[in-house]
Design a protein around this motif. Sequence first.
Motif, mmCIF file in Angstrom:
data_model
loop_
_atom_site.group_PDB
_atom_site.id
_atom_site.type_symbol
_atom_site.label_atom_id
_atom_site.label_comp_id
_atom_site.label_asym_id
_atom_site.label_seq_id
_atom_site.Cartn_x
_atom_site.Cartn_y
_atom_site.Cartn_z
ATOM 1 N N ASP A 84 0.830 -1.215 0.000
ATOM 2 C CA ASP A 84 0.000 0.000 0.000
ATOM 3 C C ASP A 84 0.858 1.257 0.000
ATOM 4 N N VAL A 85 1.963 1.237 0.751
ATOM 5 C CA VAL A 85 2.867 2.398 0.767
ATOM 6 C C VAL A 85 3.489 2.593 -0.613
ATOM 7 N N LEU A 86 3.936 1.515 -1.247
ATOM 8 C CA LEU A 86 4.503 1.633 -2.604
ATOM 9 C C LEU A 86 3.482 2.188 -3.587
ATOM 10 N N ASN A 87 2.264 1.706 -3.518
ATOM 11 C CA ASN A 87 1.213 2.214 -4.421
ATOM 12 C C ASN A 87 0.925 3.682 -4.149
ATOM 13 N N TRP A 88 0.879 4.067 -2.880
ATOM 14 C CA TRP A 88 0.686 5.473 -2.505
ATOM 15 C C TRP A 88 1.801 6.322 -3.130
ATOM 16 N N ALA A 89 3.022 5.847 -3.011
ATOM 17 C CA ALA A 89 4.173 6.594 -3.552
ATOM 18 C C ALA A 89 4.046 6.767 -5.063
ATOM 19 N N LYS A 90 3.700 5.711 -5.769
ATOM 20 C CA LYS A 90 3.566 5.790 -7.225
ATOM 21 C C LYS A 90 2.487 6.797 -7.634
ATOM 22 N N GLN A 91 1.421 6.847 -6.875
ATOM 23 C CA GLN A 91 0.323 7.772 -7.184
ATOM 24 C C GLN A 91 0.734 9.234 -7.026
ATOM 25 N N HIS A 92 1.764 9.505 -6.248
ATOM 26 C CA HIS A 92 2.190 10.880 -5.999
ATOM 27 C C HIS A 92 3.278 11.365 -6.952
ATOM 28 N N LEU A 93 3.822 10.488 -7.757
ATOM 29 C CA LEU A 93 4.982 10.846 -8.577
ATOM 30 C C LEU A 93 4.717 11.942 -9.601
ATOM 31 N N GLU A 94 3.506 12.107 -10.043
ATOM 32 C CA GLU A 94 3.193 13.122 -11.056
ATOM 33 C C GLU A 94 3.221 14.545 -10.504
ATOM 34 N N THR A 95 3.103 14.690 -9.180
ATOM 35 C CA THR A 95 2.914 16.028 -8.607
ATOM 36 C C THR A 95 4.021 16.457 -7.653
ATOM 37 N N ILE A 96 5.120 15.696 -7.579
ATOM 38 C CA ILE A 96 6.167 16.014 -6.596
ATOM 39 C C ILE A 96 7.527 16.151 -7.256
ATOM 40 N N LEU A 101 11.161 7.712 1.123
ATOM 41 C CA LEU A 101 10.635 6.425 1.560
ATOM 42 C C LEU A 101 11.443 5.967 2.774
ATOM 43 N N ASP A 102 10.991 6.424 3.927
ATOM 44 C CA ASP A 102 11.659 6.118 5.184
ATOM 45 C C ASP A 102 11.454 4.649 5.524
ATOM 46 N N GLU A 103 12.537 3.969 5.837
ATOM 47 C CA GLU A 103 12.557 2.557 6.209
ATOM 48 C C GLU A 103 12.289 1.599 5.042
ATOM 49 N N ALA A 104 12.405 2.109 3.814
ATOM 50 C CA ALA A 104 12.220 1.243 2.644
ATOM 51 C C ALA A 104 13.272 0.140 2.611
ATOM 52 N N ILE A 105 14.488 0.453 3.039
ATOM 53 C CA ILE A 105 15.555 -0.546 2.998
ATOM 54 C C ILE A 105 15.304 -1.631 4.052
ATOM 55 N N TYR A 106 14.730 -1.232 5.178
ATOM 56 C CA TYR A 106 14.335 -2.217 6.194
ATOM 57 C C TYR A 106 13.243 -3.125 5.622
ATOM 58 N N ALA A 107 12.262 -2.538 4.934
ATOM 59 C CA ALA A 107 11.190 -3.322 4.314
ATOM 60 C C ALA A 107 11.758 -4.276 3.263
ATOM 61 N N LEU A 108 12.761 -3.829 2.520
ATOM 62 C CA LEU A 108 13.421 -4.687 1.536
ATOM 63 C C LEU A 108 14.102 -5.861 2.229
ATOM 64 N N GLY A 109 14.857 -5.585 3.275
ATOM 65 C CA GLY A 109 15.572 -6.631 4.002
ATOM 66 C C GLY A 109 14.651 -7.637 4.674
ATOM 67 N N ALA A 110 13.449 -7.203 5.035
ATOM 68 C CA ALA A 110 12.461 -8.082 5.666
ATOM 69 C C ALA A 110 11.594 -8.798 4.637
ATOM 70 N N ASN A 111 11.902 -8.599 3.359
ATOM 71 C CA ASN A 111 11.140 -9.197 2.256
ATOM 72 C C ASN A 111 9.685 -8.747 2.223
ATOM 73 N N ILE A 113 8.997 -5.832 0.678
ATOM 74 C CA ILE A 113 9.013 -5.376 -0.710
ATOM 75 C C ILE A 113 10.167 -6.098 -1.390
ATOM 76 N N SER A 114 10.081 -6.246 -2.689
ATOM 77 C CA SER A 114 11.118 -6.981 -3.424
ATOM 78 C C SER A 114 12.132 -6.025 -4.045
#
Length: 172
Positions: A84-96, A101-111, A113-114
Amino acid sequence: MLIIYTGNGKGKTSACVGQAIRAYGHGFKVAFAQFMKRSVDAGEQMFLKELLKDNFIAGGMGFFYTNKKISQDTKNKHHDAAKDVLNWAKQHLETINMLILDEAIYALGANLISKAELEEIIELCTAKQVHLVLSGRNTPDWLIEKADLVSSIEELKHPYQKGIKAQQGIEF
């Protein structure tokens, strides 16, 4: 530009918040997402909600401990929240101009996100000329190589070593 704040020390989220403030002060439109933290009104969350309004989300379910036995249902809930966070981020890319993405690397390490999903968001940001800021411990080599700026925050001393619990306004 791809910016990474990593290391085992305290301050990665604070560095992300500082980067957001600096960019915002120069007129950037900033979106800021937290992967692991729930919306429980930590100090930075209250500030970012007020500053960024709908461009801030704390979409996590709390910390995901990979070394503890947890149910498949709990794993699925954390995984879904990260998606859901990744989808939220993608939806904002047109206007920013900047995506944090705070703690994205932690989410990656915990599998949660891929690698492919993180590479996709990096590519999307590059294509749209959106600066991307990532944080988390144990940044993989491939991501360090891809980054333009990597800062490692190392812990030299921490109050918990003396048994001092997390302090409001300091750790949260």
